[in-house]
Design a protein around this motif. Structure first.
Motif, mmCIF file in Angstrom:
data_model
loop_
_atom_site.group_PDB
_atom_site.id
_atom_site.type_symbol
_atom_site.label_atom_id
_atom_site.label_comp_id
_atom_site.label_asym_id
_atom_site.label_seq_id
_atom_site.Cartn_x
_atom_site.Cartn_y
_atom_site.Cartn_z
ATOM 1 N N LEU A 95 0.843 -1.190 0.000
ATOM 2 C CA LEU A 95 0.000 0.000 0.000
ATOM 3 C C LEU A 95 0.879 1.241 0.000
ATOM 4 N N SER A 96 0.926 1.911 -1.144
ATOM 5 C CA SER A 96 1.557 3.212 -1.247
ATOM 6 C C SER A 96 0.451 4.255 -1.034
ATOM 7 N N SER A 97 0.536 5.370 -1.688
ATOM 8 C CA SER A 97 -0.479 6.416 -1.560
ATOM 9 C C SER A 97 -0.283 7.415 -2.672
ATOM 10 N N LEU A 98 -1.355 8.114 -3.037
ATOM 11 C CA LEU A 98 -1.221 9.208 -3.987
ATOM 12 C C LEU A 98 -0.236 10.255 -3.462
ATOM 13 N N SER A 99 -0.112 10.335 -2.142
ATOM 14 C CA SER A 99 0.854 11.265 -1.538
ATOM 15 C C SER A 99 2.274 10.951 -1.990
ATOM 16 N N GLY A 100 2.545 9.693 -2.299
ATOM 17 C CA GLY A 100 3.863 9.299 -2.762
ATOM 18 C C GLY A 100 4.125 9.687 -4.198
ATOM 19 N N LYS A 101 3.076 10.110 -4.907
ATOM 20 C CA LYS A 101 3.227 10.561 -6.297
ATOM 21 C C LYS A 101 3.254 12.084 -6.373
ATOM 22 N N ILE A 102 2.310 12.748 -5.676
ATOM 23 C CA ILE A 102 2.166 14.198 -5.830
ATOM 24 C C ILE A 102 2.642 14.976 -4.613
ATOM 25 N N GLY A 103 2.864 14.291 -3.472
ATOM 26 C CA GLY A 103 3.262 14.984 -2.252
ATOM 27 C C GLY A 103 2.085 15.711 -1.623
ATOM 28 N N ASN A 104 2.050 15.715 -0.294
ATOM 29 C CA ASN A 104 1.025 16.453 0.437
ATOM 30 C C ASN A 104 1.686 17.429 1.395
ATOM 31 N N MET A 105 1.194 18.639 1.443
ATOM 32 C CA MET A 105 1.689 19.578 2.440
ATOM 33 C C MET A 105 1.468 19.009 3.830
ATOM 34 N N GLY A 106 2.467 19.185 4.681
ATOM 35 C CA GLY A 106 2.357 18.682 6.049
ATOM 36 C C GLY A 106 2.675 17.207 6.173
ATOM 37 N N GLN A 107 3.108 16.596 5.074
ATOM 38 C CA GLN A 107 3.382 15.150 5.087
ATOM 39 C C GLN A 107 4.694 14.825 4.378
ATOM 40 N N THR A 108 5.749 15.569 4.665
ATOM 41 C CA THR A 108 7.037 15.227 4.040
ATOM 42 C C THR A 108 7.482 13.833 4.444
ATOM 43 N N ASN A 109 7.156 13.420 5.670
ATOM 44 C CA ASN A 109 7.521 12.074 6.125
ATOM 45 C C ASN A 109 6.705 11.009 5.399
ATOM 46 N N TYR A 110 5.395 11.168 5.411
ATOM 47 C CA TYR A 110 4.481 10.203 4.807
ATOM 48 C C TYR A 110 4.686 10.115 3.296
ATOM 49 N N SER A 111 4.805 11.277 2.634
ATOM 50 C CA SER A 111 4.979 11.293 1.185
ATOM 51 C C SER A 111 6.283 10.619 0.788
ATOM 52 N N ALA A 112 7.353 10.875 1.557
ATOM 53 C CA ALA A 112 8.639 10.245 1.262
ATOM 54 C C ALA A 112 8.554 8.735 1.415
ATOM 55 N N ALA A 113 7.922 8.280 2.493
ATOM 56 C CA ALA A 113 7.810 6.845 2.735
ATOM 57 C C ALA A 113 6.975 6.164 1.655
ATOM 58 N N LYS A 114 5.878 6.788 1.280
ATOM 59 C CA LYS A 114 4.997 6.185 0.281
ATOM 60 C C LYS A 114 5.626 6.180 -1.111
ATOM 61 N N ALA A 115 6.445 7.188 -1.417
ATOM 62 C CA ALA A 115 7.190 7.171 -2.672
ATOM 63 C C ALA A 115 8.239 6.064 -2.646
ATOM 64 N N GLY A 116 8.871 5.880 -1.499
ATOM 65 C CA GLY A 116 9.861 4.822 -1.362
ATOM 66 C C GLY A 116 9.279 3.443 -1.581
ATOM 67 N N ILE A 117 8.033 3.252 -1.175
ATOM 68 C CA ILE A 117 7.374 1.954 -1.354
ATOM 69 C C ILE A 117 7.240 1.612 -2.838
ATOM 70 N N VAL A 118 7.065 2.622 -3.679
ATOM 71 C CA VAL A 118 6.975 2.367 -5.123
ATOM 72 C C VAL A 118 8.285 1.782 -5.640
ATOM 73 N N GLY A 119 9.404 2.407 -5.296
ATOM 74 C CA GLY A 119 10.698 1.886 -5.739
ATOM 75 C C GLY A 119 10.983 0.513 -5.177
#
Length: 244
Positions: free
Chosen positions: A137-161
Motif C-alpha cells: 500500500l503506497s499512496s497518492l501522496s507518494g506521487k504528488i506529495g502532500n503539504m504537512g506530510q514530508t515524512n508520509y509522502s517520502a515513505a509512500k514514494a519509497g514503497i513504489v521503488g
C-alpha cells in the motif's frame, strides 16, 4: 478467487487493512490479521470468521516480530501465498515544525515495515512451488506529495521503488509484487476532516466523490488473484482520477 490461499494483512484490524482482509475471507482465503494491538486483531478476526481468520500481534518495524509472524503463519497453515503490507501511521506537521522523531517513526513503519515484510515474503515464496503475491500500500501522496506530510509522502514514494525492485527480484520465482496508491478514501481519518477542507479535496476529484474502503479491497483482491497473473511491478492508482 483465493480459495484456500493463505494471506497475511498487516494493519489488518482496522480501516483499509480490515476491508482487504474481509474481501479475502469472502473469496475463500485463510487470513492472518496482523496488528500492533494483538487483542484488537483477535477481535477483528473473530468478527470476520471463526474458521478462516485469526489475529496476530506484530510490530512491523521489528525484524523479530515480522519473522515470528511468518513462522507462526507457516506453522499453522503450511505456507504464505499472499502478503499485504498495509500497516501505517501519520504524524503530520509542516516540515519546519516536524520533529526528527516523527519523521523517522513514519518512515520506519511504512517503508522499513514494508521492506521487512517483503523480504520475509521473498525468502519464503522463492523456496516453494507456485510463487506468491505481494501487495504494497503506497499512496497518492507518494506521487504528488502532500503539504504537512514530508515524512508520509517520502515513505509512500519509497514503497513504489521498493515494489518495483522486489518485482524484478521475485519474477523468476513466480513471485509478483505490485503497489496500490489510494487517493481520498472514506475512513475515520478523512471523515474527521473539517467540512470545508473535505469539500475542497473532493472538488479536485474528477469522479466527484471519496472512494470507499471496499474499492481498495477489490484492487487488492485482483492483485492477489490469478486475474493479475501477468501483472508485476505495477502501481495502480485508485483515486477517482485525482492527481492524474
Amino acid at each position: 478467487m483465493l480459495q484456500e490461499r493463505v494471506a497475511i494483512v498487516t494493519g489488518g484490524a482496522r480501516g483499509l487493512g480490515l476491508a482487504i482482509a474481509e474481501r479475502y475471507v469472502e473469496q475463500g482465503a485463510r487470513v492472518v490479521l496482523a496488528d500492533l494491538d494483538g487483542d484488537v486483531a483477535d477481535g477483528a478476526a473473530t468478527a470476520l470468521s471463526d474458521e478462516r481468520a485469526h489475529g496476530a500481534a506484530c510490530d512491523v518495524t521489528s525484524e523479530e516480530d515480522v519473522q515470528r509472524l511468518f513462522d507462526e503463519t507457516i506453522e499453522r497453515h503450511g505456507r504464505v501465498d499472499v502478503l499485504v503490507n498495509n500497516a501505517g501511521i501519520t504524524r503530520d506537521a509542516m516540515a519546519h515544525r516536524m520533529s526528527l522523531a516523527d519523521f523517522r517513526q513514519v518512515v520506519d513503519v511504512h517503508l522499513q515495515g514494508t521492506w521487512l515484510g517483503t523480504r520475509a515474503a521473498l525468502t519464503h515464496m522463492r523456496g516453494r512451488e507456485g510463487g506468491g503475491a505481494i501487495v504494497n500500500l503506497s499512496s497518492l501522496s507518494g506521487k504528488i506529495g502532500n503539504m504537512g506530510q514530508t515524512n508520509y509522502s517520502a515513505a509512500k514514494a519509497g514503497i513504489v521503488g521498493l515494489t518495483k525492485a522486489a518485482a524484478k527480484e521475485g519474477a523468476r520465482f513466480g513471485i509478483r509484487a505490485n503497489a496500490i496508491q489510494p487517493g481520498l478514501i472514506r475512513t475515520a481519518m478523512t471523515e474527521a476532516m473539517p467540512e470545508d477542507v473535505l469539500a475542497e479535496r473532493i472538488g479536485g476529484i474528477p469522479l466527484g466523490r471519496m472512494g470507499e474502503p471496499a474499492e481498495i479491497a477489490d484492487v487488492a483482491l485482483f492483485l492477489a488473484s490469478d486475474l493479475s497473473s501477468y501483472v508485476t511491478g505495477a502501481v495502480i492508482e485508485v483515486t477517482g482520477g485525482r492527481g492524474m
